[in-house]
Write a protein that holds these residues in place. Structure first.
Motif, short mmCIF file in Angstrom:
data_model
loop_
_atom_site.label_atom_id
_atom_site.label_comp_id
_atom_site.label_asym_id
_atom_site.label_seq_id
_atom_site.Cartn_x
_atom_site.Cartn_y
_atom_site.Cartn_z
N VAL A 35 11.08 8.57 -0.77
CA VAL A 35 12.10 9.08 0.15
C VAL A 35 12.24 10.59 0.03
CG1 VAL A 35 14.08 8.84 -1.40
CG2 VAL A 35 14.41 8.56 1.06
N SER A 36 11.91 11.14 -1.14
CA SER A 36 12.06 12.58 -1.35
C SER A 36 10.93 13.39 -0.74
CB SER A 36 12.12 12.87 -2.86
OG SER A 36 10.95 12.41 -3.50
N ALA A 37 9.85 12.72 -0.32
CA ALA A 37 8.69 13.42 0.24
C ALA A 37 8.70 13.29 1.76
CB ALA A 37 7.40 12.84 -0.32
N PRO A 38 8.16 14.27 2.46
CA PRO A 38 8.10 14.15 3.92
C PRO A 38 7.10 13.06 4.31
CG PRO A 38 6.89 16.08 3.18
CD PRO A 38 7.59 15.54 1.98
N PRO A 39 7.39 12.32 5.36
CA PRO A 39 6.45 11.29 5.80
C PRO A 39 5.22 11.94 6.43
CG PRO A 39 8.22 11.48 7.38
CD PRO A 39 8.58 12.37 6.22
N PRO A 40 4.08 11.25 6.41
CA PRO A 40 2.89 11.79 7.08
C PRO A 40 3.13 11.91 8.58
CG PRO A 40 2.54 9.52 6.39
CD PRO A 40 3.84 9.94 5.79
N ASP A 41 2.46 12.88 9.19
CA ASP A 41 2.64 13.09 10.63
C ASP A 41 2.25 11.86 11.44
OD1 ASP A 41 3.56 15.63 10.22
OD2 ASP A 41 1.57 16.55 10.37
N ASN A 42 1.16 11.24 11.08
CA ASN A 42 0.78 10.01 11.77
C ASN A 42 0.13 9.07 10.77
OD1 ASN A 42 -1.93 11.03 11.50
ND2 ASN A 42 -1.59 12.18 13.41
N ILE A 43 0.62 7.87 10.72
CA ILE A 43 0.13 6.87 9.79
C ILE A 43 -1.00 6.10 10.47
CG2 ILE A 43 0.71 4.74 8.57
CD1 ILE A 43 3.48 5.88 8.13
N ILE B 297 4.72 1.63 1.02
CA ILE B 297 5.65 2.19 0.03
C ILE B 297 5.55 3.71 0.07
CG2 ILE B 297 6.35 2.22 -2.37
CD1 ILE B 297 5.01 -0.43 -2.78
N GLY B 298 6.69 4.37 0.28
CA GLY B 298 6.72 5.83 0.32
C GLY B 298 7.84 6.38 -0.53
N VAL C 272 0.85 -1.19 0.00
CA VAL C 272 0.00 0.00 0.00
C VAL C 272 0.88 1.24 0.00
CG1 VAL C 272 -1.85 -1.20 1.24
CG2 VAL C 272 -0.16 0.12 2.53
N THR C 273 0.40 2.29 -0.64
CA THR C 273 1.15 3.54 -0.65
C THR C 273 0.85 4.33 0.62
OG1 THR C 273 1.63 5.54 -1.93
CG2 THR C 273 -0.66 4.80 -1.86
N VAL C 274 1.84 5.10 1.06
CA VAL C 274 1.68 5.91 2.26
C VAL C 274 2.36 7.25 2.02
CG1 VAL C 274 3.76 4.97 3.35
CG2 VAL C 274 1.99 5.99 4.77
N GLY C 275 1.75 8.34 2.52
CA GLY C 275 2.29 9.66 2.24
C GLY C 275 1.96 10.08 0.82
N GLU C 276 2.87 10.81 0.18
CA GLU C 276 2.67 11.22 -1.20
C GLU C 276 2.52 9.97 -2.07
OE1 GLU C 276 5.35 13.41 -4.56
OE2 GLU C 276 5.24 14.38 -2.58
N PRO C 277 1.44 9.86 -2.86
CA PRO C 277 1.14 8.61 -3.56
C PRO C 277 2.27 8.11 -4.45
CG PRO C 277 -0.73 10.10 -3.66
CD PRO C 277 0.41 10.90 -3.09
N TRP D 233 11.13 8.86 8.17
CA TRP D 233 10.17 7.86 7.73
C TRP D 233 10.07 6.70 8.73
CZ3 TRP D 233 6.46 7.46 4.16
CH2 TRP D 233 6.42 8.41 3.14
N VAL D 234 11.22 6.28 9.23
CA VAL D 234 11.24 5.19 10.21
C VAL D 234 10.50 5.61 11.48
CG1 VAL D 234 12.74 3.82 11.71
CG2 VAL D 234 13.34 4.15 9.30
N ALA D 235 10.73 6.84 11.91
CA ALA D 235 10.06 7.32 13.13
C ALA D 235 8.55 7.39 12.93
CB ALA D 235 10.60 8.70 13.50
N SER D 236 8.11 7.73 11.73
CA SER D 236 6.68 7.85 11.48
C SER D 236 6.01 6.50 11.28
CB SER D 236 6.45 8.73 10.23
OG SER D 236 5.08 8.80 9.91
N ALA D 237 6.63 5.64 10.48
CA ALA D 237 6.00 4.36 10.12
C ALA D 237 6.28 3.24 11.10
CB ALA D 237 6.46 3.94 8.72
#
Length: 589
Positions: A228-236, A225-226, A149-154, A269-273
């Motif tokens: 790397v160039s995009a910021p991770p979402p604040d909360n997944i 799947i995210g 599944v995609t997460v953050g910026e599609p 990304w690791v901290a968020s996901a």
């Protein structure tokens, strides 16, 4: 409830439970996803039989990370080993998705099995199959249904998954990729698709919100799947993947541009996901797709390297031999000096670059000649830290191309500590902080020293990271230290003027060898965790002889070549799971 559509009709266990359920002796119940069927220590007074759904098998030992042992599929029992042995359960079994289960009391099962020997034969065959997966992976089957599944910026998920699927097909397995077109399919359809293929990959795009929820409830393991160039979402949002997330069955894939030089900023990304594992994948890079295919099919290769002072140079030669023979390295880790060599692999160093950097850091001059007044250690440890920073900089572990770990010994908790995040140099400084030789490292209020003290050959950690074969190189075997190595110099002044002091005084050999001597229990655990164990003959290399690079590298190369020559199959095949067609052929024999 008499029919069992998900179960092979020739199963003696299925027939038994169908009959006992109709007679009213076998209880039927639903177990919602995330619910626990039984815990370690619970009495094994019932035999469970999975009608539909998926169960996950887990084990956690004190001081160790939780270990995922596998999945139990429809048509398979749960708790059979403890029930037959008469002891309590030793693992935790959890519903990975909504499941339907039969339960039969122990006495009734034994009576029924006595009347029908085919039942006990089927149980015995299953136990043998599970124990052959080695003691560290004795329960449950390998996962075969994966979600993406995609997460953050599609991210365009399906093209990524189809590339992975093509590499799975090249391994000889049947695989299908399923998207949102199946969102409204009945439960029986999913069961049929999963029964008809060795692997099923469910792909959910960013706009497929309802389908993403279905995927999270339908798989054995989930990959987010995210970019790397995009910021991770604040909360997944975890739900409905909470059961998988809670049991460390959710991984993260970070997509990179085609010509990406090195990963950066992965830590956010690791901290968020909070993934169990992190993988980096370059767009259109077939090697990265092939690596993920091996991870899914249990053919990924994990390389674990022991500590051992200057003898750990042998790891450089062993890696060179693996590369020459075309053996892929998908996971890497180690303890003490082994972790430093492993970190070079994670950085993506070529053989030439690794040779140059190791020579510059350790061979050109001793890393242990910053002698200090021994309040905490024989050396100040600053020279080692400077050299680590020179070659690894501020790189974060999450920014390594390969999944990597280093092991240190936590004197505060009394257990070994696995470093899989944070600054790489901090983890390496901790894992080589041999007590008495270098000052300890600190992490908050905790005191960390050389990984060799508690786990010099962390093959068990590698075994828990992935389902594929583990290659281990251990340089601590054989004759290592003699009375001459710890003899007091005849003349302290001659010892100083000769330059021998740069290796450290003889007590350094004593301390280093004392920390790396494997016990009988350590040796047994290593053999159980490793599929290919390589023990270079480094008898002629003194553990603190930092100039003995060439003979140690040669020993590692020769030992690995000899070990590979003894194999009757490629390393990636050492844990190869049979295809469904092969399983069917075996049943017909």
């Amino acid at each position: 409830m008499a029919s069992l559509p998900d179960i092979p009709i020739d199963s003696a266990l299925a027939k038994l439970f169908t009959h006992e359920q109709l007679e009213g002796d076998a209880a039927w119940f639903s177990l919602p996803g995330g619910s626990v069927l039984f815990e370690p220590g619970d009495p094994a007074d019932q035999l469970f039989f999975l009608r539909a759904g998926r169960l996950g098998v887990f084990r956690r030992e004190e001081g160790h990370e939780p270990e995922f042992l596998g999945v139990i599929r429809p048509g398979e029992p749960a708790g059979e080993m403890s029930l037959l042995s008469g002891g309590p359960h030793t693992a935790r079994v959890v519903a990975l998705r909504d499941s339907e289960i039969f339960a039969l009391p122990r006495d009734l099962f034994l009576d029924a099995a006595e009347d029908d020997p085919a039942v006990m034969l089927e149980i015995a065959q299953l136990i043998i199959q599970r124990t052959r997966r080695t003691p560290l992976r004795t329960s449950g089957a390998e996962p075969s249904v994966y979600g993406f599944v995609t997460v953050g910026e599609p991210v365009a998920v399906r093209p990524v998954v189809e590339r992975i699927a093509r590499h799975i097909m090249r391994q000889g397995y049947t695989v299908t990729v399923v998207g949102a077109e199946a969102a409204m399919a009945p439960t029986e359809w999913y069961s049929e698709v999963e029964r008809a293929h060795d692997f099923v990959l469910y792909a959910a795009e960013g706009e497929d919100h309802g389908w993403r929820a279905v995927v999270a409830r339908q798989v054995d393991r989930l990959f987010r799947i995210g970019k790397v160039s995009a910021p991770p979402p604040d909360n997944i949002v975890l739900h409905p993947a909470q059961p998988l997330q809670a049991h460390q069955l959710v991984d993260l894939i970070l997509m990179h541009p085609r010509q990406s030089v090195a990963p950066r900023n992965s830590e956010a990304w690791v901290a968020s996901a909070q993934p169990a594992r992190l993988f980096h994948m370059r767009r259109d890079d077939e090697e990265d797709a092939a690596r993920l295919a091996r991870v899914l099919t249990g053919r990924s290769v994990g390389l674990v390297l022991s500590g051992g002072g200057a003898r750990a140079y042998a790891h450089v030669g062993a890696i060179r031999a693996l590369r020459e023979r075309g053996v892929p390295i998908d996971f890497v880790g180690g303890s003490s000096m082994g972790a430093i060599v492993a970190a070079g692999l994670g950085m993506g160093w070529s053989d030439t670059e690794a040779d140059r950097r190791i020579r510059e850091a350790f061979v050109a001059s001793s890393p242990l000649d910053d002698i200090a007044f021994p309040l905490l250690a024989m050396t100040r440890g600053e020279k080692v830290r400077e050299r680590l920073y020179e070659h690894f900089g501020d790189t974060r572990i999450s920014d390594l191309w390969l999944p990597f770990f280093a092991v240190s010994s936590n004197l505060t908790t009394g257990a070994y500590q696995v470093h899989r995040s944070g600054r790489l140099v901090d983890a390496l400084r901790a894992t080589i902080a041999l007590p008495g030789v270098m000052p300890p490292a600190t992490q908050g209020e905790e005191v960390l020293v050389d990984g060799a003290v508690l786990n010099n050959f962390p093959a068990d950690v590698m075994s828990a990271l992935h389902l594929g074969p583990v290659v281990g190189v251990d340089v601590t075997r054989g004759r290592s230290i003699t009375a001459r190595d710890v003899a007091r110099p005849e003349s302290v002044w001659r010892w100083i003027f000769s330059g021998a002091w740069r290796q450290g005084p003889p007590i350094v050999s004593l301390l280093m060898r004392a920390a790396t001597v494997p016990t009988g229990r350590d040796l047994q655990a290593a053999r159980e965790s490793v599929d290919l164990l390589v023990t270079p003959d480094v008898t002629g290399v003194e553990i603190r002889d930092w100039e003995a690079y060439d003979p140690a590298v040669a020993a590692g190369y020769a030992a690995m070549i000899a070990a590979l020559d003894r194999l009757s199959e490629p390393v990636t095949e050492l844990r190869r799971r049979p295809t469904q067609a092969e399983k069917s052929a075996r049943r017909l024999r």
